[in-house]
Design an enzyme around this catalytic site. Structure first.
Site, PDB file in Angstrom:
ATOM      1  N   GLY A  59      32.744  44.413  40.209  1.00 33.86           N
ATOM      2  CA  GLY A  59      34.070  44.810  40.542  1.00 33.86           C
ATOM      3  C   GLY A  59      34.884  43.865  41.337  1.00 33.86           C
ATOM      4  CG  ASP A  69      37.410  37.961  35.702  1.00 30.52           C
ATOM      5  OD1 ASP A  69      37.208  38.948  34.998  1.00 30.52           O
ATOM      6  OD2 ASP A  69      36.477  37.422  36.514  1.00 30.52           O
ATOM      7  CB  THR A 116      38.202  40.855  38.504  1.00 30.74           C
ATOM      8  OG1 THR A 116      37.602  39.605  38.277  1.00 30.74           O
ATOM      9  CG2 THR A 116      39.531  40.444  38.019  1.00 30.74           C
ATOM     10  N   GLY A 121      30.967  35.354  40.298  1.00 30.02           N
ATOM     11  CA  GLY A 121      29.435  35.397  40.400  1.00 30.02           C
ATOM     12  C   GLY A 121      29.018  35.934  41.722  1.00 30.02           C
ATOM     13  N   PRO A 161      36.327  54.830  44.474  1.00 34.90           N
ATOM     14  CG  PRO A 161      37.826  56.539  43.849  1.00 34.90           C
ATOM     15  CD  PRO A 161      37.660  55.255  44.861  1.00 34.90           C
ATOM     16  CD1 TRP A 162      33.775  55.163  36.627  1.00 34.96           C
ATOM     17  CD2 TRP A 162      33.415  53.239  37.385  1.00 34.96           C
ATOM     18  NE1 TRP A 162      33.431  54.484  35.545  1.00 34.96           N
ATOM     19  CE2 TRP A 162      33.473  53.333  35.869  1.00 34.96           C
ATOM     20  CE3 TRP A 162      32.977  52.022  38.168  1.00 34.96           C
ATOM     21  CZ2 TRP A 162      33.216  52.076  35.265  1.00 34.96           C
ATOM     22  CZ3 TRP A 162      32.714  50.827  37.269  1.00 34.96           C
ATOM     23  CH2 TRP A 162      32.863  51.015  35.892  1.00 34.96           C
ATOM     24  CG  LEU A 163      40.755  56.153  38.256  1.00 29.95           C
ATOM     25  CD1 LEU A 163      40.425  57.338  38.820  1.00 29.95           C
ATOM     26  CD2 LEU A 163      41.795  55.363  38.752  1.00 29.95           C
ATOM     27  CE  LYS A 178      37.511  34.304  38.020  1.00 30.02           C
ATOM     28  NZ  LYS A 178      36.409  35.259  38.499  1.00 30.02           N
TER      29      LYS A 178
HETATM   30  N1  LIG Z   1      36.344  51.211  40.878  1.00 28.16           N
HETATM   31  C1  LIG Z   1      36.437  51.053  39.350  1.00 28.16           C
HETATM   32  N2  LIG Z   1      36.629  52.260  38.586  1.00 28.16           N
HETATM   33  C2  LIG Z   1      36.700  51.949  37.313  1.00 28.16           C
HETATM   34  N3  LIG Z   1      36.439  50.990  36.768  1.00 28.16           N
HETATM   35  C3  LIG Z   1      35.988  49.791  37.371  1.00 28.16           C
HETATM   36  C4  LIG Z   1      35.997  49.829  38.807  1.00 28.16           C
HETATM   37  N4  LIG Z   1      35.321  48.708  39.337  1.00 28.16           N
HETATM   38  C5  LIG Z   1      35.394  47.927  38.355  1.00 28.16           C
HETATM   39  N5  LIG Z   1      35.548  48.646  37.169  1.00 28.16           N
HETATM   40  C6  LIG Z   1      35.486  47.741  35.877  1.00 28.16           C
HETATM   41  O1  LIG Z   1      34.169  47.300  35.615  1.00 28.16           O
HETATM   42  C7  LIG Z   1      33.933  46.429  34.904  1.00 28.16           C
HETATM   43  C8  LIG Z   1      33.596  45.090  35.975  1.00 28.16           C
HETATM   44  O2  LIG Z   1      34.649  44.975  36.836  1.00 28.16           O
HETATM   45  P1  LIG Z   1      35.280  43.572  37.341  1.00 28.16           P
HETATM   46  O3  LIG Z   1      35.494  42.650  35.922  1.00 28.16           O
HETATM   47  O4  LIG Z   1      36.139  43.717  38.259  1.00 28.16           O
HETATM   48  O5  LIG Z   1      33.642  43.172  37.710  1.00 28.16           O
HETATM   49  P2  LIG Z   1      33.489  41.460  38.277  1.00 28.16           P
HETATM   50  O6  LIG Z   1      32.532  41.548  39.702  1.00 28.16           O
HETATM   51  O7  LIG Z   1      34.787  40.840  38.597  1.00 28.16           O
HETATM   52  O8  LIG Z   1      32.771  40.758  37.113  1.00 28.16           O
HETATM   53  P3  LIG Z   1      32.415  39.261  36.663  1.00 28.16           P
HETATM   54  O9  LIG Z   1      31.173  38.933  37.701  1.00 28.16           O
HETATM   55  O10 LIG Z   1      32.289  39.278  35.307  1.00 28.16           O
HETATM   56  O11 LIG Z   1      33.640  38.504  37.099  1.00 28.16           O
HETATM   57  C9  LIG Z   1      35.489  46.047  34.439  1.00 28.16           C
HETATM   58  O12 LIG Z   1      35.419  46.459  33.176  1.00 28.16           O
HETATM   59  C10 LIG Z   1      36.231  47.108  35.450  1.00 28.16           C
HETATM   60  O13 LIG Z   1      37.599  47.496  34.887  1.00 28.16           O
HETATM   61  C1  LIG Z   2      30.276  35.433  33.907  1.00 29.88           C
HETATM   62  C2  LIG Z   2      30.800  36.096  34.960  1.00 29.88           C
HETATM   63  N1  LIG Z   2      32.136  36.668  34.812  1.00 29.88           N
HETATM   64  C3  LIG Z   2      30.899  35.180  36.134  1.00 29.88           C
HETATM   65  N2  LIG Z   2      32.342  34.712  36.520  1.00 29.88           N
HETATM   66  C4  LIG Z   2      30.077  33.950  36.351  1.00 29.88           C
HETATM   67  C5  LIG Z   2      28.481  34.611  36.600  1.00 29.88           C
HETATM   68  C6  LIG Z   2      28.025  34.056  37.777  1.00 29.88           C
HETATM   69  C7  LIG Z   2      26.517  34.302  37.684  1.00 29.88           C
HETATM   70  C8  LIG Z   2      25.752  33.791  38.806  1.00 29.88           C
HETATM   71  C9  LIG Z   2      24.153  34.160  38.787  1.00 29.88           C
HETATM   72  O1  LIG Z   2      23.788  34.304  37.629  1.00 29.88           O
HETATM   73  O2  LIG Z   2      23.466  34.414  39.760  1.00 29.88           O
HETATM   74 MG   LIG Z   3      35.439  39.168  37.877  1.00 30.73          MG
END
Ligand SMILES: Nc1ncnc2c1ncn2[C@@H]1O[C@H](COP(=O)(O)OP(=O)(O)OP(=O)(O)O)[C@@H](O)[C@H]1O
Ligand SMILES: C[C@H](N)[C@H](N)CCCCCC(=O)O
Ligand SMILES: [Mg+2]
Length: 396
Positions: A170, A212, A172, A276, A363-365, A198
């Site tokens: 989460g 993102d 992003t 990541g 929270p998860w929304l 980003k």
């Molecule tokens: N608190 C939350 N409530 C609802 N949905 C969420 C929440 N946090 C994250 N999500 C959803 O979960 C998914 C993953 O979140 P996000 O893209 O922010 O993760 P990330 O850590 O940035 O992933 P990545 O490694 O791919 O960049 C997305 O679809 C996002 O909308």
């Molecule tokens: C693809 C994803 N959205 C991330 N931005 C990049 C993923 C990094 C993964 C790191 C790992 O494999 O340990």
């Molecule tokens: Mg992300």
């Protein structure tokens, strides 16, 4: 090759210019469907590349065809040249780092067909990525820049680098929620501009979910163009180094550091969405922590709320400190019904063992929009939740 000689006229984007170019407050928030055609031609234009790109009308910034054989910086978002203060002639592989951090560049750019050759190159043993790029080297990026290293050090006080204990935790989501909350607070206290950035994103394809950079703009509601929020975009959803290598490209940490310092100077708060996790490789010898260190930014760690998160978070904090980074807080993201107790216990243990405050429990929304629609409703719901769930006073 990077030429440091001549500053590019008009490339320096001062705070004043930044404010001057900011859209009026009542301007419609740009979405992925509202950029002008000029703004869409991010790749190749200005580089003299003979390649024509089909612009993806869905995400509107990524070329449909990735020309693997191109030697020019097709993978780099050239719109961000405005943040660059030095003339950069892109070698197609990114630029070597300055001084003792210079790495031996391969004699020709990696191509997909050369993957076997690339992987047969000698691997340096006992390699310690973040030791190789001391903070002092940031001054190299500032040579022709109005951002001195000293000022760069001060700039860290208004930027934050978002990282996580894993991909998909989460980061992003938290970055966009945080950016919205910071902008709201600035608006209530005399104004100012929050920026989101980003540096590198992977998995950007026509058929993929929103990238993102789009989520950052739509999720934060900031009046900025998506095309200005990211620097590198790669099609394959893998580690950034591999994603770059698969299209014969190479991420330049020095260019990203220079760009990041200019972005920091151009706004009042900058939220940087990492990729990541801190140890995710960006190049063959640099990881995400190196970029955060080059920018001298404190890190905010996004973690899961439940079982496993204490270990993951303590490891991330230890890695951050080992890289010379300052972890300023942890956000436990996405707790669901019935998880509050374990989350509270986990928060207590993280604070006790890592000595880092848990500044948010989100929270998860359910119901995040999958496409570009309905984000304003989602944002409004989040505004209430996040203002109650994030302790902004703990941030710089
Ligand atoms: N608190 C939350 N409530 C609802 N949905 C969420 C929440 N946090 C994250 N999500 C959803 O979960 C998914 C993953 O979140 P996000 O893209 O922010 O993760 P990330 O850590 O940035 O992933 P990545 O490694 O791919 O960049 C997305 O679809 C996002 O909308
Ligand atoms: C693809 C994803 N959205 C991330 N931005 C990049 C993923 C990094 C993964 C790191 C790992 O494999 O340990
Ligand atoms: Mg992300």
């Amino acid at each position: 090759m990077m030429t440091n000689a001549a500053p590019v006229s008009g490339r320096i984007w001062s705070k004043r210019r930044c404010n001057a170019s900011r859209p009026p407050a009542d301007a419609p928030i740009p979405t992925t469907n509202s950029a002008s055609s000029m703004e869409l031609l991010l790749f190749g234009i200005g580089l003299g590349s003979p390649l024509a790109y089909e612009v993806n009308r869905q995400t509107q910034f990524y070329p449909k065809k990735v020309p693997h054989e191109s030697k020019k910086g097709i993978y780099r978002n050239e719109i961000n040249r405005r943040f660059s203060t030095t003339a950069v002639e892109d070698s197609g592989r990114g630029d070597p780092l300055p001084s003792d951090a210079v790495e031996p560049a391969p004699s020709s750019g990696f191509r997909r067909a050369d993957a076997a050759q690339a992987s047969s190159e000698p691997v340096e043993k006992n390699f310690r990525p973040f030791r190789a790029i001391p903070f002092e080297s940031v001054s190299c990026y500032s040579e022709n820049n109005y951002v001195s290293t000293k000022e760069g050090g001060e700039l860290m006080n208004h930027g934050v680098f978002i990282t996580g204990t894993d991909a998909g935790v989460g980061m992003t989501h938290v970055a966009s929620v945080l950016a919205a909350a910071l902008q709201r607070r600035l608006d209530e206290n005399g104004g100012g501009r929050v920026g989101v950035w980003k540096p590198v994103q992977t998995g950007v394809r026509d058929e993929a979910p929103l990238p993102d950079s789009a989520k950052l703009v739509l999720g934060s509601g900031l009046p900025i163009r998506e095309s200005e929020t990211f620097s590198y975009a790669f099609p394959d959803r893998v580690v950034p180094w591999m994603a770059a290598q698969r299209i014969g490209a190479r991420i330049s940490i020095s260019q990203l550091a220079e760009e990041g310092l200019s972005r920091l100077a151009a706004c009042d708060r900058l939220v940087v969405d990492g990729a990541g996790g801190l140890a995710a490789p960006l190049t063959d010898r640099r990881v995400v922590a190196d970029l955060a260190a080059a920018l001298a930014l404190p890190v905010l760690i996004v973690a899961r709320p439940g079982i496993g998160t204490v270990n993951h978070t303590l490891l991330t904090v230890a890695y951050a400190r080992g890289a010379g980074l300052r972890p300023i807080g942890v956000v436990l993201n996405g707790y669901r019904d019935g998880q509050a107790d374990i989350m509270e216990e986990n928060a207590m243990m993280i604070e006790r063992f890592a000595d880092v405050p848990v500044i948010g429990k989100l929270p998860w929304l359910p119901g995040a929009p999958a496409s570009g629609d309905d984000w304003s409703t989602w944002r409004e719901r989040w505004a209430d939740v996040s203002s109650a769930s994030l302790d902004l006073d703990k941030l710089p």
